[in-house]
Design an enzyme around this catalytic site. Structure first.
Site, PDB file in Angstrom:
ATOM      1  N   SER A 110      26.177 -53.545  42.050  1.00  0.00           N
ATOM      2  CA  SER A 110      25.405 -54.088  43.191  1.00  0.00           C
ATOM      3  C   SER A 110      24.567 -55.314  42.520  1.00  0.00           C
ATOM      4  O   SER A 110      25.202 -56.380  42.052  1.00  0.00           O
ATOM      5  CB  SER A 110      24.477 -52.867  43.566  1.00  0.00           C
ATOM      6  OG  SER A 110      23.721 -53.263  44.636  1.00  0.00           O
ATOM      7  N   HIS A 150      29.174 -54.604  46.306  1.00  0.00           N
ATOM      8  CA  HIS A 150      29.367 -53.993  47.622  1.00  0.00           C
ATOM      9  C   HIS A 150      28.249 -54.854  48.412  1.00  0.00           C
ATOM     10  O   HIS A 150      27.585 -55.636  47.866  1.00  0.00           O
ATOM     11  CB  HIS A 150      28.885 -52.422  47.489  1.00  0.00           C
ATOM     12  CG  HIS A 150      27.582 -52.372  47.144  1.00  0.00           C
ATOM     13  ND1 HIS A 150      27.160 -50.885  46.924  1.00  0.00           N
ATOM     14  CD2 HIS A 150      26.544 -52.757  46.901  1.00  0.00           C
ATOM     15  CE1 HIS A 150      26.039 -50.663  46.495  1.00  0.00           C
ATOM     16  NE2 HIS A 150      25.494 -52.092  46.490  1.00  0.00           N
TER      17      HIS A 150
END
EC number: 3.4.21.92
Length: 202
Positions: free
Chosen positions: A106, A131
């Site tokens: 992330s 993501h």
């Protein structure tokens, strides 16, 4: 009853160094900071981001022409905290070399990719995950709509920046960040998130 931070600080090793004035002890992270090494470990949040930013600014003031090495082992976290670190990395004069140890997921992956081109590395058994930003909001419908618009704007901005750092087209980034997308160290190199897998210190 000890809290987690007390236990964690008790586990940080101390190193002894001989100086002209006798012995001096440092915690291991302070000693490594003298070698221009910063550790970004754990959840990316405001307090941690402030400490990382302070260390980056300190090392710039010490030697503006020497590289800084940012070691990352993080599951990700706050976008705003991460952007404070990212903006400082881009703002300061020294090149920031990023190294993934363990995982960079992330926001951790975003910071890994934001290192100086040619100086971004993964260790062989580390993993990287990209993501879209996460959001969980409660409240009135109008407030939820405002937050939804904000998160869509952040998502587009992060995708543009990832596209710039990886060399991947924007539509590829948009597709690949739609869900959790895990990569091995080698796959992260192929994708352009890092420049090489580092097996031994050069």
């Amino acid at each position: 009853m000890h809290n987690a931070s007390d236990i964690q600080s008790a586990l940080v090793p101390m190193v002894i160094e001989q100086t002209a004035k006798g012995e001096r002890s440092f915690d291991i992270y302070s000693r490594l900071l003298k070698e221009r090494i910063i550790f970004l470990v754990g959840q990316v949040e405001e307090h941690m981001a402030n400490l990382i930013v302070a260390q980056l600014l300190f090392l710039e003031s010490e030697s503006p022409d020497k590289d800084i090495f940012l070691y990352i082992n993080s599951p990700g976290g706050s976008v705003t905290a991460g952007m404070a670190i990212y903006d400082t990395m881009q703002f300061i004069k020294p090149n920031v070399s990023t190294v993934c140890i363990g995982q960079a997921a992330s926001m951790g992956a975003f910071l890994l990719a934001g290192g100086e081109k040619g100086k971004r590395f993964c260790l062989p058994n580390s993993r990287v995950m990209i993501h879209q930003p996460l959001g969980g909001f409660q409240g009135q419908a109008s407030d939820i709509a405002i937050h939804a618009q904000e998160i869509l704007g952040i998502k587009h901005k992060l995708n543009l920046m990832l596209s710039e750092h990886t060399g991947q087209p924007l539509e590829v980034i948009e597709r690949d960040t739609d869900r959790d997308n895990f990569m091995s160290a080698t796959q992260a190199v192929e994708y352009g998130l890092v420049d090489a897998v580092m097996t031994k210190r050069g």
